[in-house]
Design a protein around this motif. Sequence first.
Motif, PDB file in Angstrom:
ATOM      1  N   GLY A 307       0.764  -1.233   0.000  1.00  0.00           N
ATOM      2  CA  GLY A 307       0.000   0.000   0.000  1.00  0.00           C
ATOM      3  C   GLY A 307       0.795   1.282   0.000  1.00  0.00           C
ATOM      4  N   LEU A 308       2.130   1.204  -0.019  1.00  0.00           N
ATOM      5  CA  LEU A 308       2.953   2.420  -0.037  1.00  0.00           C
ATOM      6  C   LEU A 308       4.042   2.262  -1.098  1.00  0.00           C
ATOM      7  CD1 LEU A 308       3.208   5.170   1.527  1.00  0.00           C
ATOM      8  CD2 LEU A 308       5.118   4.100   2.747  1.00  0.00           C
ATOM      9  N   PRO A 309       3.756   2.658  -2.357  1.00  0.00           N
ATOM     10  CA  PRO A 309       4.780   2.571  -3.401  1.00  0.00           C
ATOM     11  C   PRO A 309       6.009   3.383  -3.021  1.00  0.00           C
ATOM     12  CG  PRO A 309       2.624   3.074  -4.332  1.00  0.00           C
ATOM     13  CD  PRO A 309       2.494   3.210  -2.851  1.00  0.00           C
ATOM     14  N   LEU A 310       7.178   2.897  -3.426  1.00  0.00           N
ATOM     15  CA  LEU A 310       8.431   3.591  -3.154  1.00  0.00           C
ATOM     16  C   LEU A 310       8.893   4.298  -4.424  1.00  0.00           C
ATOM     17  CD1 LEU A 310      10.260   0.871  -1.038  1.00  0.00           C
ATOM     18  CD2 LEU A 310       8.805   2.749  -0.241  1.00  0.00           C
ATOM     19  N   VAL A 311       9.091   5.611  -4.313  1.00  0.00           N
ATOM     20  CA  VAL A 311       9.537   6.425  -5.442  1.00  0.00           C
ATOM     21  C   VAL A 311      10.970   6.833  -5.139  1.00  0.00           C
ATOM     22  CG1 VAL A 311       9.053   8.458  -6.848  1.00  0.00           C
ATOM     23  CG2 VAL A 311       7.171   7.270  -5.686  1.00  0.00           C
ATOM     24  N   ARG A 312      11.928   6.353  -5.937  1.00  0.00           N
ATOM     25  CA  ARG A 312      13.334   6.443  -5.555  1.00  0.00           C
ATOM     26  C   ARG A 312      14.144   7.315  -6.505  1.00  0.00           C
ATOM     27  NH1 ARG A 312      14.707   0.584  -3.036  1.00  0.00           N
ATOM     28  NH2 ARG A 312      16.307   1.876  -2.079  1.00  0.00           N
ATOM     29  N   PHE A 313      15.119   8.022  -5.906  1.00  0.00           N
ATOM     30  CA  PHE A 313      16.022   8.885  -6.655  1.00  0.00           C
ATOM     31  C   PHE A 313      17.432   8.700  -6.096  1.00  0.00           C
ATOM     32  CE2 PHE A 313      11.882  10.876  -6.802  1.00  0.00           C
ATOM     33  CZ  PHE A 313      11.760  11.330  -8.113  1.00  0.00           C
ATOM     34  N   PRO A 314      18.454   8.839  -6.937  1.00  0.00           N
ATOM     35  CA  PRO A 314      19.831   8.863  -6.414  1.00  0.00           C
ATOM     36  C   PRO A 314      20.102  10.187  -5.720  1.00  0.00           C
ATOM     37  CG  PRO A 314      19.848   9.277  -8.767  1.00  0.00           C
ATOM     38  CD  PRO A 314      18.417   8.950  -8.407  1.00  0.00           C
ATOM     39  N   ALA A 316      22.247  12.459  -6.236  1.00  0.00           N
ATOM     40  CA  ALA A 316      22.472  13.586  -7.144  1.00  0.00           C
ATOM     41  C   ALA A 316      21.173  14.195  -7.664  1.00  0.00           C
ATOM     42  CB  ALA A 316      23.339  13.140  -8.320  1.00  0.00           C
ATOM     43  N   ARG A 317      20.061  13.460  -7.538  1.00  0.00           N
ATOM     44  CA  ARG A 317      18.767  13.963  -8.018  1.00  0.00           C
ATOM     45  C   ARG A 317      17.817  14.286  -6.860  1.00  0.00           C
ATOM     46  NH1 ARG A 317      15.951  10.138 -11.900  1.00  0.00           N
ATOM     47  NH2 ARG A 317      14.520  11.911 -11.980  1.00  0.00           N
ATOM     48  N   THR A 318      18.377  14.704  -5.742  1.00  0.00           N
ATOM     49  CA  THR A 318      17.548  15.058  -4.592  1.00  0.00           C
ATOM     50  C   THR A 318      16.565  16.177  -4.931  1.00  0.00           C
ATOM     51  OG1 THR A 318      19.229  14.321  -3.028  1.00  0.00           O
ATOM     52  CG2 THR A 318      17.606  15.890  -2.211  1.00  0.00           C
ATOM     53  N   ALA A 319      16.966  17.105  -5.782  1.00  0.00           N
ATOM     54  CA  ALA A 319      16.038  18.171  -6.185  1.00  0.00           C
ATOM     55  C   ALA A 319      14.798  17.584  -6.845  1.00  0.00           C
ATOM     56  CB  ALA A 319      16.740  19.150  -7.131  1.00  0.00           C
ATOM     57  N   ASP A 320      14.977  16.541  -7.658  1.00  0.00           N
ATOM     58  CA  ASP A 320      13.819  15.887  -8.282  1.00  0.00           C
ATOM     59  C   ASP A 320      12.964  15.172  -7.243  1.00  0.00           C
ATOM     60  OD1 ASP A 320      14.430  16.720 -10.867  1.00  0.00           O
ATOM     61  OD2 ASP A 320      15.697  14.973 -11.258  1.00  0.00           O
ATOM     62  N   ALA A 321      13.607  14.632  -6.217  1.00  0.00           N
ATOM     63  CA  ALA A 321      12.854  14.006  -5.133  1.00  0.00           C
ATOM     64  C   ALA A 321      11.977  15.042  -4.434  1.00  0.00           C
ATOM     65  CB  ALA A 321      13.812  13.353  -4.143  1.00  0.00           C
ATOM     66  N   HIS A 322      12.509  16.232  -4.199  1.00  0.00           N
ATOM     67  CA  HIS A 322      11.716  17.309  -3.591  1.00  0.00           C
ATOM     68  C   HIS A 322      10.562  17.701  -4.501  1.00  0.00           C
ATOM     69  CE1 HIS A 322      14.190  19.019  -0.069  1.00  0.00           C
ATOM     70  NE2 HIS A 322      14.624  17.798  -0.314  1.00  0.00           N
ATOM     71  N   ARG A 323      10.827  17.792  -5.799  1.00  0.00           N
ATOM     72  CA  ARG A 323       9.757  18.143  -6.739  1.00  0.00           C
ATOM     73  C   ARG A 323       8.641  17.097  -6.691  1.00  0.00           C
ATOM     74  NH1 ARG A 323      14.473  19.257  -9.962  1.00  0.00           N
ATOM     75  NH2 ARG A 323      14.779  21.530 -10.110  1.00  0.00           N
ATOM     76  N   ALA A 324       9.026  15.833  -6.558  1.00  0.00           N
ATOM     77  CA  ALA A 324       8.021  14.764  -6.506  1.00  0.00           C
ATOM     78  C   ALA A 324       7.130  14.918  -5.277  1.00  0.00           C
ATOM     79  CB  ALA A 324       8.707  13.401  -6.511  1.00  0.00           C
ATOM     80  N   VAL A 325       7.725  15.209  -4.132  1.00  0.00           N
ATOM     81  CA  VAL A 325       6.938  15.377  -2.911  1.00  0.00           C
ATOM     82  C   VAL A 325       6.045  16.608  -3.020  1.00  0.00           C
ATOM     83  CG1 VAL A 325       7.025  15.728  -0.415  1.00  0.00           C
ATOM     84  CG2 VAL A 325       8.642  14.174  -1.503  1.00  0.00           C
ATOM     85  N   GLU A 326       6.606  17.691  -3.528  1.00  0.00           N
ATOM     86  CA  GLU A 326       5.824  18.925  -3.677  1.00  0.00           C
ATOM     87  C   GLU A 326       4.631  18.737  -4.602  1.00  0.00           C
ATOM     88  OE1 GLU A 326       7.727  22.818  -4.080  1.00  0.00           O
ATOM     89  OE2 GLU A 326       9.666  21.805  -3.815  1.00  0.00           O
ATOM     90  N   SER A 327       4.790  17.909  -5.618  1.00  0.00           N
ATOM     91  CA  SER A 327       3.702  17.714  -6.590  1.00  0.00           C
ATOM     92  C   SER A 327       2.717  16.638  -6.153  1.00  0.00           C
ATOM     93  CB  SER A 327       4.286  17.355  -7.964  1.00  0.00           C
ATOM     94  OG  SER A 327       4.974  16.107  -7.915  1.00  0.00           O
ATOM     95  N   GLY A 328       2.899  16.089  -4.953  1.00  0.00           N
ATOM     96  CA  GLY A 328       1.931  15.134  -4.414  1.00  0.00           C
ATOM     97  C   GLY A 328       2.106  13.710  -4.888  1.00  0.00           C
ATOM     98  N   ALA A 329       3.330  13.281  -5.139  1.00  0.00           N
ATOM     99  CA  ALA A 329       3.572  11.901  -5.558  1.00  0.00           C
ATOM    100  C   ALA A 329       2.929  10.927  -4.570  1.00  0.00           C
ATOM    101  CB  ALA A 329       5.073  11.633  -5.642  1.00  0.00           C
ATOM    102  N   VAL A 330       2.246   9.933  -5.108  1.00  0.00           N
ATOM    103  CA  VAL A 330       1.622   8.914  -4.263  1.00  0.00           C
ATOM    104  C   VAL A 330       2.683   7.912  -3.845  1.00  0.00           C
ATOM    105  CG1 VAL A 330      -0.086   7.070  -4.166  1.00  0.00           C
ATOM    106  CG2 VAL A 330      -0.618   9.196  -5.353  1.00  0.00           C
ATOM    107  N   GLY A 331       2.797   7.673  -2.544  1.00  0.00           N
ATOM    108  CA  GLY A 331       3.802   6.749  -2.026  1.00  0.00           C
ATOM    109  C   GLY A 331       4.853   7.474  -1.221  1.00  0.00           C
TER     110      GLY A 331
END
Length: 338
Positions: A307-314, A316-331
């Motif tokens: 029930g909790l998908p994992l959305v993963r980034f290296p 070096a792409r932490t900025a993209d990880a922040h963008r994913a959280v800000e945009s409401g990524a499920v998981g």
Amino acid sequence: MKAIIYRDNGGPDVLDLLDREVPAPGPGEVRVRVAVSGVNPTDWKTRSGATNPKVHPEIIPHLDGAGVIDAVGAGVDESRVGQRVWLFLAGAGLPAGTAAEYTVVPADRAVPLPGEASFELGAALGVPALTAHRALTVAEDGPSRLAPGALDGKVVLAAGGAGAVGHAAIQLARWAGATVITTISGPEKARLATAAGAHHVINYREGDPVAEIRAIAPDGVDIIAEVALGANLALDLAVLRTRGTIATYANDGARRVELDVRQNMTLNTRFQFMVLYTVGDKALAAGAQDVAAAVADGALPVGEEHGLPLVRFPLARTADAHRAVESGAVGKVLVDVS
């Protein structure tokens, strides 16, 4: 060591990958070689300056993570070196969190992680699990600690069961013996909430959710773990039992909250507002101990099948990880550090 740094508040682009000295643990501290760092909404809000002004010249973000203790400071048992741990509030009020190859934290914020539990699971605990624990332990007629049987006979409503805190609330409430209801906004999120272990999943956008919840809990819901108080307050009060508790940890959608005083007097409603930064050491310690026990029991699995998908980034792409959280990524958004 490699570390993500920001020197000014702003958007994700303020995050840079830089080299820094490996920190040394001080008295009462441990140093952890970070394997996985967890990203929470509070991380991007802090980075953006939306919550508190920046007070350190440069900051390594992220509160949660998991890894291995590789050094200890004075006063810490040296046998902890080599211990697998999950971290909580690692960077709270400090300049260095878990978005780096090494981080230093107070020893009690590095909690042993069983060998069968993955670093991904460890990094997904922290803020979501401790917030959910707090929500489930503040009711007047409820327990102050969680364990199997602690919530027997209770009905818990986890609003937004496909979110990270909602997911943890479902799992912890079920582990503790509650009947668990959750509300979601569509079929995909319903699938995730069911996989998390909710007994009853209700789409609040269809039909009559109040009638559906009341059919399950004729006497009303004991505890509501609420993510969007302004949007959900009318429903919450319609299904809450007398002397029930609404524990709110967010107000997604930012809808204004207006209370009918007489209605809440009649219900003897208990509202508990919460944020981990100010919840107090006693509550944090109790939450960490109970969450660790649930992990040991296998009660808090993560991943799509749970029930909790994992959305993963290296890293070096932490900025993209922040963008994913800000945009409401499920998981759960994770950063692979090492």
